[in-house]
Write an enzyme that holds these catalytic residues in place. Structure first.
Site, PDB file in Angstrom:
ATOM      1  N   LYS A 212     -55.098   9.480 -41.008  1.00 44.10           N
ATOM      2  CA  LYS A 212     -56.347   9.610 -41.761  1.00 44.10           C
ATOM      3  C   LYS A 212     -57.384  10.323 -40.900  1.00 44.10           C
ATOM      4  O   LYS A 212     -58.008   9.723 -40.027  1.00 44.10           O
ATOM      5  CB  LYS A 212     -56.878   8.221 -42.167  1.00 44.10           C
ATOM      6  CG  LYS A 212     -57.852   8.307 -43.321  1.00 44.10           C
ATOM      7  CD  LYS A 212     -58.919   7.264 -43.314  1.00 44.10           C
ATOM      8  CE  LYS A 212     -60.042   7.536 -42.378  1.00 44.10           C
ATOM      9  NZ  LYS A 212     -60.795   8.793 -42.572  1.00 44.10           N
ATOM     10  N   GLY A 265     -62.764   7.232 -32.060  1.00 44.40           N
ATOM     11  CA  GLY A 265     -63.969   7.198 -32.880  1.00 44.40           C
ATOM     12  C   GLY A 265     -64.952   6.228 -32.265  1.00 44.40           C
ATOM     13  O   GLY A 265     -64.926   5.983 -31.055  1.00 44.40           O
ATOM     14  N   SER A 266     -65.787   5.629 -33.101  1.00 44.80           N
ATOM     15  CA  SER A 266     -66.854   4.787 -32.558  1.00 44.80           C
ATOM     16  C   SER A 266     -66.344   3.396 -32.180  1.00 44.80           C
ATOM     17  O   SER A 266     -65.368   2.894 -32.735  1.00 44.80           O
ATOM     18  CB  SER A 266     -67.994   4.690 -33.567  1.00 44.80           C
ATOM     19  OG  SER A 266     -67.510   4.131 -34.758  1.00 44.80           O
ATOM     20  N   THR A 267     -67.045   2.790 -31.254  1.00 48.03           N
ATOM     21  CA  THR A 267     -66.680   1.467 -30.741  1.00 48.03           C
ATOM     22  C   THR A 267     -66.676   0.429 -31.869  1.00 48.03           C
ATOM     23  O   THR A 267     -65.765  -0.403 -31.958  1.00 48.03           O
ATOM     24  CB  THR A 267     -67.688   1.080 -29.631  1.00 48.03           C
ATOM     25  OG1 THR A 267     -67.607   2.078 -28.617  1.00 48.03           O
ATOM     26  CG2 THR A 267     -67.390  -0.281 -29.041  1.00 48.03           C
ATOM     27  N   GLU A 293     -59.783   5.114 -28.183  1.00 50.09           N
ATOM     28  CA  GLU A 293     -60.743   5.782 -27.291  1.00 50.09           C
ATOM     29  C   GLU A 293     -62.044   5.856 -28.071  1.00 50.09           C
ATOM     30  O   GLU A 293     -62.084   6.420 -29.160  1.00 50.09           O
ATOM     31  CB  GLU A 293     -60.237   7.172 -26.907  1.00 50.09           C
ATOM     32  CG  GLU A 293     -58.952   7.146 -26.080  1.00 50.09           C
ATOM     33  CD  GLU A 293     -59.037   6.299 -24.819  1.00 50.09           C
ATOM     34  OE1 GLU A 293     -60.140   6.140 -24.255  1.00 50.09           O
ATOM     35  OE2 GLU A 293     -58.002   5.763 -24.392  1.00 50.09           O
ATOM     36  N   CYS A 327     -67.725  12.847 -26.651  1.00 52.30           N
ATOM     37  CA  CYS A 327     -67.788  11.473 -26.149  1.00 52.30           C
ATOM     38  C   CYS A 327     -68.137  11.476 -24.672  1.00 52.30           C
ATOM     39  O   CYS A 327     -68.680  10.522 -24.145  1.00 52.30           O
ATOM     40  CB  CYS A 327     -66.456  10.779 -26.387  1.00 52.30           C
ATOM     41  SG  CYS A 327     -65.086  11.818 -25.921  1.00 52.30           S
ATOM     42  N   GLU A 425     -75.632   5.037 -27.443  1.00 52.73           N
ATOM     43  CA  GLU A 425     -74.975   6.320 -27.709  1.00 52.73           C
ATOM     44  C   GLU A 425     -75.681   6.997 -28.889  1.00 52.73           C
ATOM     45  O   GLU A 425     -75.764   6.418 -29.980  1.00 52.73           O
ATOM     46  CB  GLU A 425     -73.489   6.128 -28.051  1.00 52.73           C
ATOM     47  CG  GLU A 425     -72.767   7.460 -28.204  1.00 52.73           C
ATOM     48  CD  GLU A 425     -71.284   7.351 -28.588  1.00 52.73           C
ATOM     49  OE1 GLU A 425     -70.971   6.600 -29.521  1.00 52.73           O
ATOM     50  OE2 GLU A 425     -70.453   8.039 -27.971  1.00 52.73           O
TER      51      GLU A 425
HETATM   52  P1  NAD Z   1     -66.279   7.154 -36.552  1.00 51.11           P
HETATM   53  O1  NAD Z   1     -65.989   5.864 -35.886  1.00 51.11           O
HETATM   54  O2  NAD Z   1     -67.394   7.211 -37.517  1.00 51.11           O
HETATM   55  O3  NAD Z   1     -64.986   7.662 -37.353  1.00 51.11           O
HETATM   56  C1  NAD Z   1     -63.718   7.742 -36.725  1.00 51.11           C
HETATM   57  C2  NAD Z   1     -62.649   7.581 -37.791  1.00 51.11           C
HETATM   58  O4  NAD Z   1     -62.689   6.245 -38.302  1.00 51.11           O
HETATM   59  C3  NAD Z   1     -62.825   8.493 -38.992  1.00 51.11           C
HETATM   60  O5  NAD Z   1     -61.561   8.937 -39.433  1.00 51.11           O
HETATM   61  C4  NAD Z   1     -63.466   7.587 -40.021  1.00 51.11           C
HETATM   62  O6  NAD Z   1     -63.231   7.997 -41.346  1.00 51.11           O
HETATM   63  C5  NAD Z   1     -62.782   6.269 -39.733  1.00 51.11           C
HETATM   64  N1  NAD Z   1     -63.544   5.090 -40.162  1.00 51.11           N
HETATM   65  C6  NAD Z   1     -64.867   4.971 -40.356  1.00 51.11           C
HETATM   66  N2  NAD Z   1     -65.183   3.712 -40.692  1.00 51.11           N
HETATM   67  C7  NAD Z   1     -64.033   3.013 -40.711  1.00 51.11           C
HETATM   68  C8  NAD Z   1     -63.702   1.655 -40.956  1.00 51.11           C
HETATM   69  N3  NAD Z   1     -64.632   0.753 -41.259  1.00 51.11           N
HETATM   70  N4  NAD Z   1     -62.412   1.279 -40.851  1.00 51.11           N
HETATM   71  C9  NAD Z   1     -61.466   2.178 -40.508  1.00 51.11           C
HETATM   72  N5  NAD Z   1     -61.719   3.480 -40.263  1.00 51.11           N
HETATM   73  C10 NAD Z   1     -62.984   3.898 -40.358  1.00 51.11           C
HETATM   74  O7  NAD Z   1     -66.467   8.240 -35.379  1.00 51.11           O
HETATM   75  P2  NAD Z   1     -66.858   9.773 -35.505  1.00 51.11           P
HETATM   76  O8  NAD Z   1     -68.297   9.865 -35.909  1.00 51.11           O
HETATM   77  O9  NAD Z   1     -65.853  10.545 -36.271  1.00 51.11           O
HETATM   78  O10 NAD Z   1     -66.712  10.226 -33.973  1.00 51.11           O
HETATM   79  C11 NAD Z   1     -67.694   9.993 -33.027  1.00 51.11           C
HETATM   80  C12 NAD Z   1     -67.366   8.804 -32.168  1.00 51.11           C
HETATM   81  O11 NAD Z   1     -66.090   8.984 -31.564  1.00 51.11           O
HETATM   82  C13 NAD Z   1     -68.331   8.633 -30.997  1.00 51.11           C
HETATM   83  O12 NAD Z   1     -68.629   7.264 -30.834  1.00 51.11           O
HETATM   84  C14 NAD Z   1     -67.546   9.174 -29.807  1.00 51.11           C
HETATM   85  O13 NAD Z   1     -67.955   8.659 -28.568  1.00 51.11           O
HETATM   86  C15 NAD Z   1     -66.167   8.776 -30.163  1.00 51.11           C
HETATM   87  N6  NAD Z   1     -65.167   9.606 -29.489  1.00 51.11           N
HETATM   88  C16 NAD Z   1     -64.536   9.093 -28.403  1.00 51.11           C
HETATM   89  C17 NAD Z   1     -63.601   9.847 -27.713  1.00 51.11           C
HETATM   90  C18 NAD Z   1     -62.897   9.297 -26.502  1.00 51.11           C
HETATM   91  O14 NAD Z   1     -61.930   9.902 -26.050  1.00 51.11           O
HETATM   92  N7  NAD Z   1     -63.342   8.180 -25.955  1.00 51.11           N
HETATM   93  C19 NAD Z   1     -63.313  11.136 -28.149  1.00 51.11           C
HETATM   94  C20 NAD Z   1     -63.970  11.632 -29.282  1.00 51.11           C
HETATM   95  C21 NAD Z   1     -64.888  10.850 -29.943  1.00 51.11           C
END
Ligand code: NAD
Length: 541
Positions: A212, A265-267, A293, A327, A425
């Site tokens: 996804k 994605g996000s924490t 991550e 990130c 962040e």
């Molecule tokens: P996000 O958490 O909003 O989304 C990530 C994914 O999760 C997307 O596919 C989204 O549709 C899905 N998602 C959203 N809500 C969900 C839920 N409740 N349940 C399941 N899935 C859900 O993150 P983003 O805005 O796409 O990316 C930015 C974040 O990613 C920042 O916090 C950044 O630090 C982090 N990031 C970390 C790394 C790393 O290697 N540590 C790399 C890239 C991005």
């Protein structure tokens, strides 16, 4: 199955194209951008190798022009999540039985397709859909993704060749089986390479995957899927769905055959998924692997012995490239009083020359933030800093959403080391600076370590070797990727395996053998050539 112990091609990092003004490569990339800008895409999900169009069409726009209609993607329902899981499970046996060289070939071919015929298209899709300039698109969509694909093949064979010793009369083997069940890849908007790597590295190890992507990255995800299809990925091995994140997680994580989560994605989202997995633990056939991550609040700390130009350049590049939406982006800086006036002057001089605008013009260093939410979030931090007695906006601060989501690179200076923009962040082009007294070096290192819950990347700038050694020790757990006299962004596959701990993730290091190990379950095999025929050991007489 294979009748040879094959050597895979030696992985080397894909050379980064420079796209100098007037060069053939920049002309070709911008021409592709312009063609794609005019196309109207119609993006289906891909389930069991079939294109699925639901008719529930969602319009895709570009961050640099929110009124420009790029086409649509087809949104799926929970039925499609079920279909994707079933398609993955149906593909499992055949995929598992295929020799590893066959799997490797598919992903090596995908790498060559990106390096060659698809390079401009994947880069242009990333420029249009995620607002990256030519350089940012090249280092992500082309080079990092190619590196992931090629290096992972090498890491896989390294792993496979790790075998136990055998005593006389027996033969011990380790077999690296894929996980039993299906895997779930959930990817972020900000890196096309991560989006491609999360599902493909699991599939390379023999797993079947439900993927996804972020709904803000579907435009380039479609190109990734086209490439994998052309590379010969069999139907059902990776199933790409465009469904609601939360509802999808509810369904996938409750399935008895769920075997692994590969998340970036996000924490907050990762923690909610981990909790769900815990709540469902009694219903799985096997304990799922969980790799995530997540966020960061990455630091740059300068010692009084640091070089002023080097610090200022690392801050400008580290904080503002890709609008601070990495990130790893530098988002809090600790500068000694004795250097601050000079560092600030160099930053002001450099930042005066930064152009903000669409990636269609390659001279724009900064482009748009991803969407309206991000724009409003950045604007909120800037406005609160402008009205705060604790903080001051000293460079930038303008926001313009008339055409695209543009936020000027912004520096906030604060006298409060726990001010909100130093701790949280933001994920935008906003850098917070705290100026410390030169004599407070040890206290400052402690502050850096304790200010945020994250531990992703960080950098120390110093000429004094004792100061470098101090920071190296004091910040041991403050960053998973630690830089000495360099900006904290730009990790390269095979060179700086990437990932962080604390609230930044499970630190399973994307682009390394350590990560691939999470997607296999080892079977130890002992074969005895001449079996014992009597239960009595010699000590029994
Ligand atoms: P996000 O958490 O909003 O989304 C990530 C994914 O999760 C997307 O596919 C989204 O549709 C899905 N998602 C959203 N809500 C969900 C839920 N409740 N349940 C399941 N899935 C859900 O993150 P983003 O805005 O796409 O990316 C930015 C974040 O990613 C920042 O916090 C950044 O630090 C982090 N990031 C970390 C790394 C790393 O290697 N540590 C790399 C890239 C991005």
């Amino acid at each position: 199955m294979s009748k040879a112990i094959s050597q895979v091609p030696l992985a080397i990092n894909e050379p980064v194209r420079s796209y100098e003004p007037g060069s053939e490569e920049v002309k070709s990339l911008i021409a592709t951008y312009k063609e794609m800008w005019k196309e109207k895409v119609n993006i289906p999900m891909v389930i069991g190798g079939k294109e699925v169009k639901t008719g529930d069409e969602v319009v895709i726009t570009s961050p640099q022009d929110h009124q420009h209609n790029l086409g649509v993607y087809h949104k799926g329902t929970m039925q499609h999540v079920d279909d994707a899981i079933n398609a993955a499970l149906a593909a499992k046996e055949k995929w598992n039985n295929l020799g590893w060289e066959q799997r490797a070939s598919i992903f090596l071919k995908a790498a060559d397709l990106i390096a060659g015929p698809y390079r401009d298209r994947l880069n242009a899709a990333t420029m249009i859909g995620q607002s990256k300039n030519v350089h940012q698109a090249e280092i992500d969509a082309a080079c990092e993704f190619i590196d992931f694909l090629r290096f992972n093949v090498e890491f896989m064979t390294d792993l496979y060749s790790e075998q136990p010793i055998s005593d006389n009369g027996i033969w011990n083997r380790s077999e690296y089986r894929p996980l039993e069940g299906f895997c779930f890849a959930v990817t972020p908007f900000n890196f096309t390479a991560i989006s491609g790597n999360l599902p493909t590295c699991m599939a390379l190890m023999g797993n079947v995957v439900v993927w996804k992507p972020s709904d803000k990255q579907i435009y380039s995800a479609k190109v990734i899927m086209d490439i994998l299809t052309e590379a010969g990925l069999p139907d059902g091995v990776i199933n790409m769905i465009f469904t609601d994140g939360k509802e999808t997680a509810d369904k996938v994580l409750a399935h008895p055959d769920f075997a692994g989560l590969h998340f970036t994605g996000s924490t907050k989202v990762f923690q909610s998924m981990w909790k769900q997995i815990g709540e469902n633990i009694h219903q799985y056939k096997t304990y799922p692997r969980i790799v995530g991550e997540t966020g960061g609040k990455d630091f740059v700390v300068a010692h009084p012995s640091a070089n002023v130009e080097a610090v200022a350049t690392a801050l400008v590049r580290g904080a503002f490239e890709y609008q601070g939406q990495k990130c790893s982006a530098a988002s809090r800086a600790y500068i000694p009083q004795s250097l601050w006036a000079d560092v600030k002057a160099v930053m002001e001089k450099q930042m005066k020359t930064i152009k903000v605008g669409s990636p269609e013009d390659p001279s724009n260093f900064v482009n748009a933030v991803i969407d309206e939410n991000s724009f409003k979030k950045c604007k909120g931090y800037i406005e609160r800093a402008e009205n705060s007695s604790d903080a001051e906006v000293i460079i930038g601060g303008k926001c313009d959403d008339s055409k695209g989501w543009f936020v000027e690179p912004t520096v906030i200076e604060t006298k409060n080391p726990k001010y909100e923009s130093v701790c949280e962040e933001i994920f935008g082009p906003i850098l917070s600076v705290y100026v410390y007294e030169d004599a407070q070096w040890d206290e400052t290192l402690k502050l850096v370590d304790e200010t945020s819950p994250y531990s992703l990347t960080g950098a120390i700038f110093a000429q004094d070797r004792y100061a470098i050694a101090d920071a190296y020790k004091a910040l041991e757990n403050a960053a998973g990727n630690f830089y000495i006299n360099d900006k904290p962004t730009g990790a390269v596959v095979g060179q700086q395996p990437f990932g962080g701990a604390r609230a930044s993730g499970t630190n399973d290091k994307a682009g390394s053998k350590m990560n691939l190990l999470r997607w296999v379950s080892v079977r130890s095999i002992k074969e005895t050539f001449v079996s014992a025929k009597d239960y009595k050991y010699p000590y029994l007489g």
